[in-house]
Motif scaffolding. Sequence first.
Motif, PDB file in Angstrom:
ATOM      1  N   GLU A  13      55.273  56.529  17.857  1.00 31.64           N
ATOM      2  CA  GLU A  13      54.464  55.961  18.929  1.00 31.64           C
ATOM      3  C   GLU A  13      55.300  54.977  19.725  1.00 31.64           C
ATOM      4  O   GLU A  13      56.066  54.213  19.156  1.00 31.64           O
ATOM      5  CB  GLU A  13      53.288  55.211  18.311  1.00 31.64           C
ATOM      6  N   MET A  14      55.115  54.981  21.042  1.00 34.84           N
ATOM      7  CA  MET A  14      55.862  54.027  21.863  1.00 34.84           C
ATOM      8  C   MET A  14      55.170  52.672  21.852  1.00 34.84           C
ATOM      9  O   MET A  14      53.971  52.580  21.653  1.00 34.84           O
ATOM     10  CB  MET A  14      55.915  54.522  23.303  1.00 34.84           C
ATOM     11  N   ARG A  15      55.971  51.649  22.116  1.00 30.61           N
ATOM     12  CA  ARG A  15      55.390  50.312  22.262  1.00 30.61           C
ATOM     13  C   ARG A  15      54.677  50.239  23.612  1.00 30.61           C
ATOM     14  O   ARG A  15      54.971  50.997  24.526  1.00 30.61           O
ATOM     15  CB  ARG A  15      56.486  49.248  22.221  1.00 30.61           C
ATOM     16  N   GLU A  16      53.763  49.255  23.668  1.00 33.93           N
ATOM     17  CA  GLU A  16      52.971  49.100  24.885  1.00 33.93           C
ATOM     18  C   GLU A  16      53.854  48.968  26.127  1.00 33.93           C
ATOM     19  O   GLU A  16      53.556  49.507  27.187  1.00 33.93           O
ATOM     20  CB  GLU A  16      52.097  47.855  24.737  1.00 33.93           C
ATOM     21  N   ARG A  17      54.961  48.226  25.952  1.00 36.71           N
ATOM     22  CA  ARG A  17      55.848  47.988  27.098  1.00 36.71           C
ATOM     23  C   ARG A  17      56.474  49.287  27.596  1.00 36.71           C
ATOM     24  O   ARG A  17      56.644  49.504  28.786  1.00 36.71           O
ATOM     25  CB  ARG A  17      56.949  47.012  26.707  1.00 36.71           C
ATOM     26  N   GLU A  18      56.842  50.147  26.633  1.00 36.67           N
ATOM     27  CA  GLU A  18      57.475  51.408  27.020  1.00 36.67           C
ATOM     28  C   GLU A  18      56.473  52.327  27.717  1.00 36.67           C
ATOM     29  O   GLU A  18      56.812  52.995  28.695  1.00 36.67           O
ATOM     30  CB  GLU A  18      58.037  52.103  25.776  1.00 36.67           C
ATOM     31  N   VAL A  19      55.218  52.327  27.209  1.00 39.33           N
ATOM     32  CA  VAL A  19      54.188  53.142  27.849  1.00 39.33           C
ATOM     33  C   VAL A  19      53.961  52.647  29.276  1.00 39.33           C
ATOM     34  O   VAL A  19      53.872  53.438  30.218  1.00 39.33           O
ATOM     35  CB  VAL A  19      52.875  53.083  27.046  1.00 39.33           C
ATOM     36  N   ALA A  20      53.904  51.312  29.428  1.00 40.27           N
ATOM     37  CA  ALA A  20      53.708  50.737  30.758  1.00 40.27           C
ATOM     38  C   ALA A  20      54.836  51.169  31.685  1.00 40.27           C
ATOM     39  O   ALA A  20      54.609  51.493  32.855  1.00 40.27           O
ATOM     40  CB  ALA A  20      53.635  49.219  30.665  1.00 40.27           C
ATOM     41  N   ALA A  21      56.062  51.197  31.156  1.00 36.25           N
ATOM     42  CA  ALA A  21      57.204  51.613  31.974  1.00 36.25           C
ATOM     43  C   ALA A  21      57.049  53.065  32.408  1.00 36.25           C
ATOM     44  O   ALA A  21      57.363  53.423  33.546  1.00 36.25           O
ATOM     45  CB  ALA A  21      58.498  51.412  31.187  1.00 36.25           C
ATOM     46  N   GLN A  22      56.537  53.905  31.518  1.00 40.37           N
ATOM     47  CA  GLN A  22      56.319  55.308  31.890  1.00 40.37           C
ATOM     48  C   GLN A  22      55.290  55.440  33.008  1.00 40.37           C
ATOM     49  O   GLN A  22      55.430  56.272  33.895  1.00 40.37           O
ATOM     50  CB  GLN A  22      55.804  56.088  30.674  1.00 40.37           C
TER      51      GLN A  22
END
Lengths: 307, 280
Positions: free
Chosen positions: B106-115
């Motif tokens: 699972e990605m971290r919240e920050r990485e999802v936000a970046a996507q």
Amino acid sequence: MTLPEENVPRGRPAEIKAVPVRHYGRWVAAVLILYIAIWAVYSVANNERFGWDTINAWFWDGTILDGIVMTLELTVIAMLMGVVGGIVLAVMRLSPNPLISGVAWAYVWVFRGTPVLVQIILWFYVKALIPTFSLGIPFGPTFVHFNANDLITAFVAGCLGLGLNEAAYMSEIVRAGILSVDPGQGEAATALGMSRAKIMRRVVLPQAMRVIIPPTGNETISMLKTSSLVSVIALADLLYSVQIVYNRTYQTIPMLLVASIWYLVMTSILTVGQFYLERYFGRGTAQRQTMLERFVANLRVRSGRRA
Amino acid sequence: MASDDRPSLQKADEDDPVPGTGPRAGAPEFMVRAEDVHKSFGRLEVLKGIDLEVRPGEVMCVIGPSGSGKSTFLRCINHLEKINGGRLWVNGHLVGYRQKGDRLYEMREREVAAQRRDIGMVFQRFNLFPHMTALGNVMEAPVQVKGQPKGQVRERAVALLERVGLADKMDAYPAQLSGGQQQRVAIARALAMEPALMLFDEPTSALDPELVGEVLEVMKQLAVDGMTMIVVTHEIGFAREVGDSLVFMDGGVVVEQGRPRDVIENPQHPRTQDFLSRVL
Ligand SMILES: Nc1ncnc2c1ncn2[C@@H]1O[C@H](COP(=O)(O)OP(=O)(O)OP(=O)(O)O)[C@@H](O)[C@H]1O
Ligand SMILES: [Mg+2]
């Protein structure tokens, strides 16, 4: 209503000049109320037993003014602690992390569930309960070392008691404000790639403010008076100062009136401040006029008509 | 699509060669690729295995009855909802997960936000920020998320608002705008992040009939300019005229898809025929 044909310029219709509805009932009521008010003020002002001379003599007295300063300091500090703490607690409470939200819940449970008077006293006697206070790693090295006697003065105890208690109440107010914001707002911000913290600070809280401010104004006004509880730890706020005076002079009623008038003055100033805050955070929304705004607008229209 | 500010994602990409996303160099073959996507809310299974491919520059329209899972699928694409099964790639990257070998992380919240920065989304109910002006709405994300200098963002935001025909409404608050104008601001707001993909969830359904045209016109122009778009809509006319492909969803599955003209004029599946006979 018909408009005379010749008054209508081409393209743009003439402004309607109609006779407004007359509210005769209001005028009758206004006259009646004004009469009663004048009578009440007159009879109170002419009643010797209210001790107007005493009130006059003490109103600007240094003891009283010092008390006012103390009351204001306590109110401002306690409310700052309350608002900041309340926001932090509310955000924690809404966190998806059950540990964080549990801590916030427990805080509110304790601080809202016990009398604020007891909390003030406990903070004051912290020096007896925990004489020294060290910051360091348990069973490890100590970094700083405090003596509770130097750290917790009566004033600090008063601020802690009032402020930490207020934070518990404010957190519920802030939480209600946050929950009142349309979930679509957070969703749109999320879709733009904003982080949870940014969404809270830039999108949700500014909108929640509209809901948060009126009860916060209430809390501030209430704090102005609740702060008088610090008399139990011998802090001379406004109420305690007049008590000191009338314990000496036995002029209880006049001195209490001095305090009451000062409390009214401070409350009135706060109310005006609240009006401007509400207007600021209400920007961008079609808002209903407040009583004061309607009054001002009415004056403008009347004077405009006369001019 | 440049991802020079996201080294972590690129790195993730290198150790998960994704099947079917085309050559590594340059743009991936598919902007969106869904493979057997499942999504449930509790015990209610809303998406029951969606397979889709959207090529760069393609405009895909999605139609289907209420409750068929159209919104849910769009929300999965930018990870507003987490999928329970299958795989979903956007621009060659797995959405919300990182694959190493057989394992998914699972990605971290920050990485999802970046996507999500590369995916613009337009909602049925606009969801403009009511405490900011039109210009403020458009500038918000580039300044706050990408940290771009205000002056430069303002210039671009002004240009975007001009492009959607709102040059004279820069300083208006959302409450002072009509529905059509609000939706055009919302489109400009999404475009300000310079997305590679735009998702539209019934962008005209909340509008008065006479305001639908101005929003569709902006979207059409966007399509002409080469934007990749997935549009959930009831505007069959728009789907026929602007869409490159049309997908009919029902009951959480893709029932039929093809060229818009073919699907609309010559539907193969009885459920499609039934749906179209009711909306046309
Ligand atoms: N957050 C949620 N929790 C539980 N159920 C949900 C949630 N979101 C959607 N659903 C359910 O999922 C199903 C599909 O919803 P979805 O919004 O994707 O449909 P739709 O095709 O967009 O319909 P419409 O045309 O009405 O917008 C519905 O039955 C809905 O009740
Ligand atoms: Mg929907």
